[in-house]
Design an enzyme around this catalytic site. Structure first.
Site, PDB file in Angstrom:
ATOM      1  N   LYS A 124       0.832  -1.192   0.000  1.00  0.00           N
ATOM      2  CA  LYS A 124       0.000   0.000   0.000  1.00  0.00           C
ATOM      3  C   LYS A 124       0.873   1.252   0.000  1.00  0.00           C
ATOM      4  CE  LYS A 124      -3.814   1.973   2.788  1.00  0.00           C
ATOM      5  NZ  LYS A 124      -4.628   1.719   3.997  1.00  0.00           N
ATOM      6  N   SER A 203      -9.371   1.781   3.350  1.00  0.00           N
ATOM      7  CA  SER A 203      -8.541   2.534   2.421  1.00  0.00           C
ATOM      8  C   SER A 203      -7.534   1.680   1.658  1.00  0.00           C
ATOM      9  CB  SER A 203      -7.803   3.631   3.186  1.00  0.00           C
ATOM     10  OG  SER A 203      -6.913   3.082   4.142  1.00  0.00           O
ATOM     11  N   SER A 227      -9.772  -0.686   7.317  1.00  0.00           N
ATOM     12  CA  SER A 227      -9.121  -0.467   6.023  1.00  0.00           C
ATOM     13  C   SER A 227      -8.471  -1.692   5.418  1.00  0.00           C
ATOM     14  CB  SER A 227      -8.072   0.647   6.135  1.00  0.00           C
ATOM     15  OG  SER A 227      -8.695   1.903   6.090  1.00  0.00           O
TER      16      SER A 227
END
Length: 543
Positions: A124, A203, A227
């Site tokens: 990420k 996210s 997330s």
């Protein structure tokens, strides 16, 4: 992060194919050559292949890391950058093939680093990894290139190939109460591979989508509140949010040191266990890791026992998600599977359900402001404080603020420091209500091994300018308490995935992995995505 939409403002919250022919040796200069882009109908040789099977092919000489890395790069070009255009990968590692070639050379000399040797992994884009940017999706940090985060150092030491960085909800969904999951100014909108018009949640949107679409063997996400597990559920993959302190956060752009953690996102529980084994460990730079009990290194793959449900006691949380279309029958099927495998399943409720939300909000606003300034200053970022980020966004509003604003950042900038009595009281209250008086109380009351619930609902349509039409969640208690949660595929409703969430007390990852693995082996509920458009299927698919 992904938080529930409640009365408070939403804080945003076919198995492996036949082995490939034995590859010819690849020199480092050749390894750096750009991959050819295949035609859209090119089959992918490693679709749905797990890490153990990939390692077996490498051991047999039927595959090497360069070949595998190049295959994923080609698939990213075909599926992510062209074709369905998933927008899951925000940046590729220019050294990926060179790194793979070096690992292949080690293998030829009998030097193996472990189960991840030569395995391509995506990260990420809030996790530092040289030589790539670490931007949290913000254009303000588009050229910011810090050194490896601690967990990346561990992954490289374990033999993983860092393939690239994945898109995310900008600033991990902590910019606006109207943010759109999976959108960032730097990476654009990540799209759900099951239905391209629908949300990937966030996210860790790009990490979940990339793994689901077979763009990498595995990925790493981060979570403050949902997330990892929300995008995992909505994109039909496994997401493991560890106990806070099991994996170091050093080198990760923060929201909350009370709740932040990285975790694996994979297509199977076994792969999640392998990735967790490589990442977990003590780090002097992150005091939370000092609380880790016992050994700092543990092989979580040793807990992959398909008979682990026999004799287990599991509590099924009852909540409003049960009333959403398709969820009740999917959950009842899951409960039946657990009982057939020998588990005792009983209904439970959290005695403090939702009571931590106001306190959590105070904690996140204070810790985001303080933690972000510490990170930006420590790593010499081009902006050094939350105030500077806000000002930069206003100066570049045509690119940064067009789809939604930055009201959460404004609110965080206005709070006081970590010495505020309001913050100190809220931090204690939030963790107590979610943990000891919430999850622990429910587990203790009926002597349970774990709690289960639907992770969230199915994906919702993306509507620019309207924020997320979020259906609700079951994971917030574990997030606020700092306890582990693990989402595995459960079923599909109108072609969209549903996840089943396993939650436990602090440091209960081994038990959760046992239970989730045994459930996964009996259901095999994951189905690869087909990149559908907006058409709805007129039925609920069984697991």
């Amino acid at each position: 992060m992904r938080l529930p939409l409640t009365s408070i403002v939403m804080i945003v919250s076919l198995c492996g194919c036949a082995p490939a022919p034995a590859p010819a040796p690849v020199h480092a200069s050749e390894a750096n050559a750009a991959p050819a882009v295949p035609t859209p109908d090119t089959p992918f040789a490693y679709a749905e292949t797990d890490i153990v099977d990939l390692q077996a092919q490498m051991t047999a000489g039927a595959l090497d890391s360069v070949t595998l890395t190049r295959a994923y790069l080609e698939r990213i070009a075909r599926i992510d950058r062209a074709g369905p255009r998933l927008n899951a990968v925000i940046e590729l590692n220019p050294d990926a093939l060179k790194d793979a070639a070096a690992l292949d050379a080690e293998r030829r000399h009998g030097q193996l680093r472990g189960p991840l040797h030569g395995i391509p992994v995506l990260l990420k884009d809030n996790i530092g990894a040289r030589p790539m940017s670490n931007s949290a999706g913000s254009l303000a940090l588009a050229k910011f290139r810090p050194d490896d985060a601690f967990l990346v150092t561990r992954l490289r030491a374990a033999g993983a190939v860092v393939l690239g960085k994945t898109n995310l909800s900008e600033w991990a969904n902590f910019r606006s109460s109207q943010s759109i999951s999976g959108w960032s100014a730097r990476g654009g909108q990540t799209r759900n591979p099951y239905r391209l018009s629908h949300s990937p949640c966030g996210s860790s949107s790009g990490s979940a989508v990339a793994v689901s679409a077979n763009l990498a063997a595995a990925a790493v996400g981060t979570e403050t509140d949902g997330s990892i597990v929300c995008p995992a559920a909505i994109n039909g993959v496994v997401g493991l949010k560890p106990t806070v302190g099991l994996i170091s956060r050093e080198g990760i752009i923060p929201i909350s040191f009370s709740q932040d953690t990285a975790g694996p996102m994979t297509r199977s529980v076994a792969d999640a266990a392998a990735l967790l084994t490589a990442m977990a460990g003590r780090d002097d730079a992150d005091p939370a890791t000092a609380t880790m009990p016992g050994r700092a290194v543990y092989d979580y793959t040793a807990r992959l026992n398909a008979d682990s449900l026999r004799g287990a006691r599991i509590g099924v949380l009852q909540g409003p998600l049960d009333d959403l279309p398709g969820i009740a029958p999917a959950l009842q099927h899951a409960i039946g599977v657990l009982r057939e495998a020998g588990a005792v399943v009983v209904p439970v409720q959290l005695p403090t359900q939702g009571q931590w939300q106001d306190a959590e909000r105070i904690v996140l606003l204070h810790e985001f402001k303080a933690g972000l300034q510490r990170y930006l200053t420590r790593y010499n970022a081009p902006v050094r404080s939350l105030d500077q980020v806000i000002a930069w966004n206003r100066e570049h509003a045509d690119k940064e603020l067009l789809p939604f604003g930055q009201d959460l950042m404004d609110e965080a900038a206005a709070v006081g420091g970590l010495g505020d009595a309001t913050y100190i009281a809220a931090r204690s209250q939030a963790r107590r209500l979610a943990g000891p008086e919430g999850i622990d109380a429910a587990l203790r009351a009926q002597q349970l091994d774990a709690l289960i619930a639907p992770t969230t609902g199915v994906a919702w349509p993306i509507r620019a300018g309207a924020g997320d039409d979020f259906p609700g969640e079951s994971y917030s208690a574990a997030a606020v308490a700092g306890y582990p949660s693990l989402s595995v595929p459960m079923a599909h409703v109108d072609g969209l995935p549903l996840g089943l969430l396993f939650m436990g007390t602090a440091w209960s990852e081994p038990r959760l992995i046992e239970l989730a693995y045994a459930y996964e082996q009996r259901t095999r509920a994951r189905r690869p995505p087909r990149f559908q458009t907006n058409s709805l299927l007129p039925h609920i698919s069984p697991p």
